[in-house]
Scaffold this motif. Structure first.
Motif, PDB file in Angstrom:
ATOM      1  N   PHE A 132       0.994  -1.321  -0.054  1.00  0.00           N
ATOM      2  CA  PHE A 132      -0.003  -0.099   0.156  1.00  0.00           C
ATOM      3  C   PHE A 132       0.854   1.239   0.001  1.00  0.00           C
ATOM      4  O   PHE A 132       1.926   1.246   0.187  1.00  0.00           O
ATOM      5  CB  PHE A 132      -0.747   0.166   1.262  1.00  0.00           C
ATOM      6  CG  PHE A 132      -0.007  -0.094   2.772  1.00  0.00           C
ATOM      7  CD1 PHE A 132       0.189   1.184   3.559  1.00  0.00           C
ATOM      8  CD2 PHE A 132       0.095  -1.291   3.093  1.00  0.00           C
ATOM      9  CE1 PHE A 132       0.846   1.041   4.618  1.00  0.00           C
ATOM     10  CE2 PHE A 132       0.853  -1.453   4.206  1.00  0.00           C
ATOM     11  CZ  PHE A 132       1.319  -0.299   5.166  1.00  0.00           C
ATOM     12  N   SER A 133       0.127   2.448  -0.440  1.00  0.00           N
ATOM     13  CA  SER A 133       0.808   3.673  -0.217  1.00  0.00           C
ATOM     14  C   SER A 133       0.770   4.145   1.186  1.00  0.00           C
ATOM     15  O   SER A 133      -0.367   4.095   1.779  1.00  0.00           O
ATOM     16  CB  SER A 133       0.024   4.789  -1.114  1.00  0.00           C
ATOM     17  OG  SER A 133       0.564   6.016  -0.761  1.00  0.00           O
ATOM     18  N   VAL A 134       1.965   4.412   1.844  1.00  0.00           N
ATOM     19  CA  VAL A 134       2.226   4.658   3.213  1.00  0.00           C
ATOM     20  C   VAL A 134       1.528   6.158   3.573  1.00  0.00           C
ATOM     21  O   VAL A 134       1.178   6.157   4.652  1.00  0.00           O
ATOM     22  CB  VAL A 134       3.558   4.729   3.781  1.00  0.00           C
ATOM     23  CG1 VAL A 134       3.950   3.214   3.295  1.00  0.00           C
ATOM     24  CG2 VAL A 134       4.394   5.772   2.967  1.00  0.00           C
ATOM     25  N   ASP A 135       1.386   6.973   2.564  1.00  0.00           N
ATOM     26  CA  ASP A 135       0.431   8.094   3.061  1.00  0.00           C
ATOM     27  C   ASP A 135      -0.896   8.248   3.102  1.00  0.00           C
ATOM     28  O   ASP A 135      -1.284   9.005   3.753  1.00  0.00           O
ATOM     29  CB  ASP A 135       1.075   9.284   2.050  1.00  0.00           C
ATOM     30  CG  ASP A 135       0.771   8.808   0.466  1.00  0.00           C
ATOM     31  OD1 ASP A 135       0.353   7.874   0.344  1.00  0.00           O
ATOM     32  OD2 ASP A 135       0.522   9.851  -0.371  1.00  0.00           O
ATOM     33  N   ASN A 136      -1.537   7.184   2.305  1.00  0.00           N
ATOM     34  CA  ASN A 136      -3.225   7.315   2.687  1.00  0.00           C
ATOM     35  C   ASN A 136      -3.577   5.701   2.887  1.00  0.00           C
ATOM     36  O   ASN A 136      -4.648   5.544   2.665  1.00  0.00           O
ATOM     37  CB  ASN A 136      -3.648   7.923   1.273  1.00  0.00           C
ATOM     38  CG  ASN A 136      -3.298   7.375   0.096  1.00  0.00           C
ATOM     39  OD1 ASN A 136      -2.612   6.334  -0.027  1.00  0.00           O
ATOM     40  ND2 ASN A 136      -3.460   7.774  -1.093  1.00  0.00           N
ATOM     41  N   LEU A 159      -3.673   3.460   0.678  1.00  0.00           N
ATOM     42  CA  LEU A 159      -4.372   3.009  -0.317  1.00  0.00           C
ATOM     43  C   LEU A 159      -3.757   1.688  -0.968  1.00  0.00           C
ATOM     44  O   LEU A 159      -2.707   1.743  -1.310  1.00  0.00           O
ATOM     45  CB  LEU A 159      -4.397   3.963  -1.512  1.00  0.00           C
ATOM     46  CG  LEU A 159      -5.170   3.829  -2.589  1.00  0.00           C
ATOM     47  CD1 LEU A 159      -6.827   3.458  -2.174  1.00  0.00           C
ATOM     48  CD2 LEU A 159      -5.171   4.818  -3.763  1.00  0.00           C
ATOM     49  N   ARG A 162      -2.335  -1.229  -3.417  1.00  0.00           N
ATOM     50  CA  ARG A 162      -1.714  -1.223  -4.817  1.00  0.00           C
ATOM     51  C   ARG A 162      -2.662  -1.864  -5.654  1.00  0.00           C
ATOM     52  O   ARG A 162      -2.681  -1.742  -6.835  1.00  0.00           O
ATOM     53  CB  ARG A 162      -0.270  -1.793  -4.529  1.00  0.00           C
ATOM     54  CG  ARG A 162       0.722  -0.973  -4.006  1.00  0.00           C
ATOM     55  CD  ARG A 162       2.158  -1.592  -4.211  1.00  0.00           C
ATOM     56  NE  ARG A 162       3.021  -0.797  -3.351  1.00  0.00           N
ATOM     57  CZ  ARG A 162       3.924   0.316  -4.001  1.00  0.00           C
ATOM     58  NH1 ARG A 162       3.577   0.700  -5.242  1.00  0.00           N
ATOM     59  NH2 ARG A 162       4.467   0.876  -3.345  1.00  0.00           N
ATOM     60  N   ASN A 179     -10.827   4.106  -5.726  1.00  0.00           N
ATOM     61  CA  ASN A 179      -9.465   4.400  -6.013  1.00  0.00           C
ATOM     62  C   ASN A 179      -8.427   3.143  -6.276  1.00  0.00           C
ATOM     63  O   ASN A 179      -7.401   3.427  -6.040  1.00  0.00           O
ATOM     64  CB  ASN A 179      -8.752   5.566  -5.619  1.00  0.00           C
ATOM     65  CG  ASN A 179      -9.592   6.899  -5.847  1.00  0.00           C
ATOM     66  OD1 ASN A 179      -9.896   7.298  -6.794  1.00  0.00           O
ATOM     67  ND2 ASN A 179      -9.914   7.590  -4.561  1.00  0.00           N
ATOM     68  N   THR A 180      -9.341   1.979  -6.004  1.00  0.00           N
ATOM     69  CA  THR A 180      -8.285   0.713  -6.392  1.00  0.00           C
ATOM     70  C   THR A 180      -8.748   0.007  -7.398  1.00  0.00           C
ATOM     71  O   THR A 180      -9.893   0.062  -7.895  1.00  0.00           O
ATOM     72  CB  THR A 180      -8.631   0.067  -5.157  1.00  0.00           C
ATOM     73  OG1 THR A 180      -9.860  -0.694  -5.154  1.00  0.00           O
ATOM     74  CG2 THR A 180      -8.107   0.417  -3.831  1.00  0.00           C
ATOM     75  N   VAL A 232       9.106  -3.756  -4.430  1.00  0.00           N
ATOM     76  CA  VAL A 232       8.107  -3.991  -3.640  1.00  0.00           C
ATOM     77  C   VAL A 232       8.203  -5.440  -2.899  1.00  0.00           C
ATOM     78  O   VAL A 232       8.271  -5.383  -1.651  1.00  0.00           O
ATOM     79  CB  VAL A 232       6.651  -3.641  -4.219  1.00  0.00           C
ATOM     80  CG1 VAL A 232       5.561  -4.027  -3.227  1.00  0.00           C
ATOM     81  CG2 VAL A 232       6.479  -2.215  -4.612  1.00  0.00           C
ATOM     82  N   ASP A 271       1.917  -8.521   1.288  1.00  0.00           N
ATOM     83  CA  ASP A 271       2.714  -7.661   1.569  1.00  0.00           C
ATOM     84  C   ASP A 271       3.856  -8.151   2.475  1.00  0.00           C
ATOM     85  O   ASP A 271       3.203  -9.060   3.584  1.00  0.00           O
ATOM     86  CB  ASP A 271       2.159  -6.238   2.183  1.00  0.00           C
ATOM     87  CG  ASP A 271       2.992  -5.139   1.993  1.00  0.00           C
ATOM     88  OD1 ASP A 271       4.071  -5.200   1.415  1.00  0.00           O
ATOM     89  OD2 ASP A 271       2.732  -4.252   2.927  1.00  0.00           O
ATOM     90  N   ALA A 323      -2.975  -1.319   5.115  1.00  0.00           N
ATOM     91  CA  ALA A 323      -4.153  -0.873   4.460  1.00  0.00           C
ATOM     92  C   ALA A 323      -5.144  -1.800   4.812  1.00  0.00           C
ATOM     93  O   ALA A 323      -6.390  -1.493   5.209  1.00  0.00           O
ATOM     94  CB  ALA A 323      -3.765  -0.737   2.899  1.00  0.00           C
TER      95      ALA A 323
END
Length: 421
Positions: A81-85, A87, A89, A101-102, A166, A223, A249
């Motif tokens: 996932f994106s660590v800032d939000n 979300l 991958r 948004n996925t 990743v 992950d 996430a």
């Protein structure tokens, strides 16, 4: 891409327990490397076990926090996932809703699940082609993406992408994976500790070889790294590489115990269900209504409403059969602790040999051998393409709540006394 290299492993099982019926726990270690893996096997045929994926509103919490929030007995971390939000991958679905948004891409594979009858059906769709939510089986309740596949069609892939920053597929490290047996009846969750003195971790190929030896037919890495965590009965039993749990996430969760139950009812009518509650000439008696959990109900004169109670919350399908009429299968998403209406319209005719069920019950390599038609429908009319399940929830109630739902509820409440099981 390089050839998958697997060290000569000699793992030993150092712990075994059965925390709940249908849920088995093991710890495996290989001191020669060293690595340590916790393995959970789940009986997907159990009526008391359900598999869940995180809904969007529960994003960004640890496995332990998620286990407490949903009262799950087993939880592992999900997609990268994106660590800032937070979300994911890849594509994510929870509580039957697609995360905003996925989406799938050319590198992510998808683990998906749903209840069918009184069991769980799960599958893994490989990275290509790109998959949309509409491509997944009807009634899919949850989906978590990951990469790479570490077991495919009963074999460990011969190559992995060592340049993928990743997954770090060719380096030993912490790993999380989900796996399925060839018959689709067993699911495994595996978490390997890594980047610490007692357990360096596994490569993707080594993880695949380990799961293949346990019986996996297909397996997907989720992950890894500092995200890899396993919680059992409220306790963190893995050893995160950072020394503390990391918020992630999404998650894959296993719940054992009494599942939410609902009630599935509906009229069986000639030609159209609209207005059928007030038109006794169209209400059909002597129809055999078969629920997908093997129960059946015969409509009677004066009680043309079928009525199934204690239906697990899921996409449930009813097949209506009567001599002189075409067999009809219709599905609806059952609301736990509530009434779901699923009226069926039938038409005169003679069935073809596979009327109402067009699934070929074949073997599907990409979905653990449990499906048919390329999307893992597990031989179930409710989930396969062309499987005879017309519109989910499809008696027009969703489109006409102001007219038909009121009529049917009133009719049902006044005449229910005459129904029989």
């Amino acid at each position: 891409m390089v050839l998958a290299r697997v060290a000569a492993a000699s793992p030993t099982m150092t712990f075994s327990s059965d925390p709940h019926p249908g849920i088995h726990r093991e710890t495996w270690e290989d001191s020669s490397i060293p690595w340590r893996t916790r393995l959970i096997s789940i009986d997907l045929t159990s009526a008391e076990i359900a598999v869940y994926a995180t809904k969007e509103s529960d994003r960004g919490i640890t496995t332990t926090a998620y286990a407490a929030r949903v009262a799950a007995q087993v939880v592992v971390n999900g997609d990268a996932f994106s660590v800032d939000n937070f979300l994911p991958r890849g594509l994510a679905i929870g509580a039957s809703d697609v995360w905003s948004n996925t989406m799938d891409d050319s590198t992510s594979a998808i683990f998906h699940m749903q209840r069918v009858g009184e069991r769980t059906i799960a599958g893994i769709v490989p990275a290509a082609p790109v998959t949309t939510p509409a491509d997944l089986p009807a009634g899919t309740e949850g989906a978590v993406s990951g990469r790479p596949l570490v077991v495919s069609a009963g074999q460990v892939p011969t190559t992995f992408d060592c340049t993928d920053a990743v997954t770090l597929a060719c380096e030993r490290g912490p790993r999380t994976a989900v796996a399925l047996s060839a018959d689709g009846n067993t699911m495994w969750l595996a978490v390997t500790d890594g980047w610490q003195s007692g357990s360096l971790g596994m490569t993707a190929a080594e993880l695949g070889a380990f799961l293949l030896a346990r019986g996996a037919y297909t397996a997907l890495a989720l992950d890894g790294g500092s995200s890899s965590t396993l919680n059992v009965d409220g306790n963190l039993i893995s050893s995160p590489s950072d020394g503390v749990e990391r918020a992630v996430a999404n998650h894959v969760a296993i719940k054992y115990g009494s599942l939410p139950k609902g009630q599935l009812v509906g009229l069986i009518c000639k030609h159209d269900v609209i207005g059928c509650g007030d038109d006794t000439a169209r209400q059909m008696s002597g129809v055999k209504a078969y629920l997908d959990d093997t129960r059946e109900f015969t409509t009677m004169a004066g009680a043309e409403l079928y009525d199934f109670t204690d239906v697990t919350q899921r996409l449930a399908c009813v097949t209506a059969k009567k001599t002189g009429f075409l067999t009809k299968t219709q599905c609806a998403q059952v609301d736990g602790n509530g009434i779901t209406y699923n009226s069926i319209a039938m038409f005169e005719g003679t069935d073809t040999p596979d009327a109402g069920v067009t699934d070929d019950a074949g073997t599907d390599d990409i979905d653990a051998g449990i499906g048919s038609g390329g999307r893992g429908d597990a031989g179930n009319a409710a989930t396969g393409g062309g499987g005879g399940c017309c519109q989910a929830g499809g008696d027009h109630l969703a489109g006409r709540p102001d007219v038909w739902a009121v009529v049917l509820v009133a009719w049902f409440l006044t005449r229910r006394r005459g129904t029989t099981v």
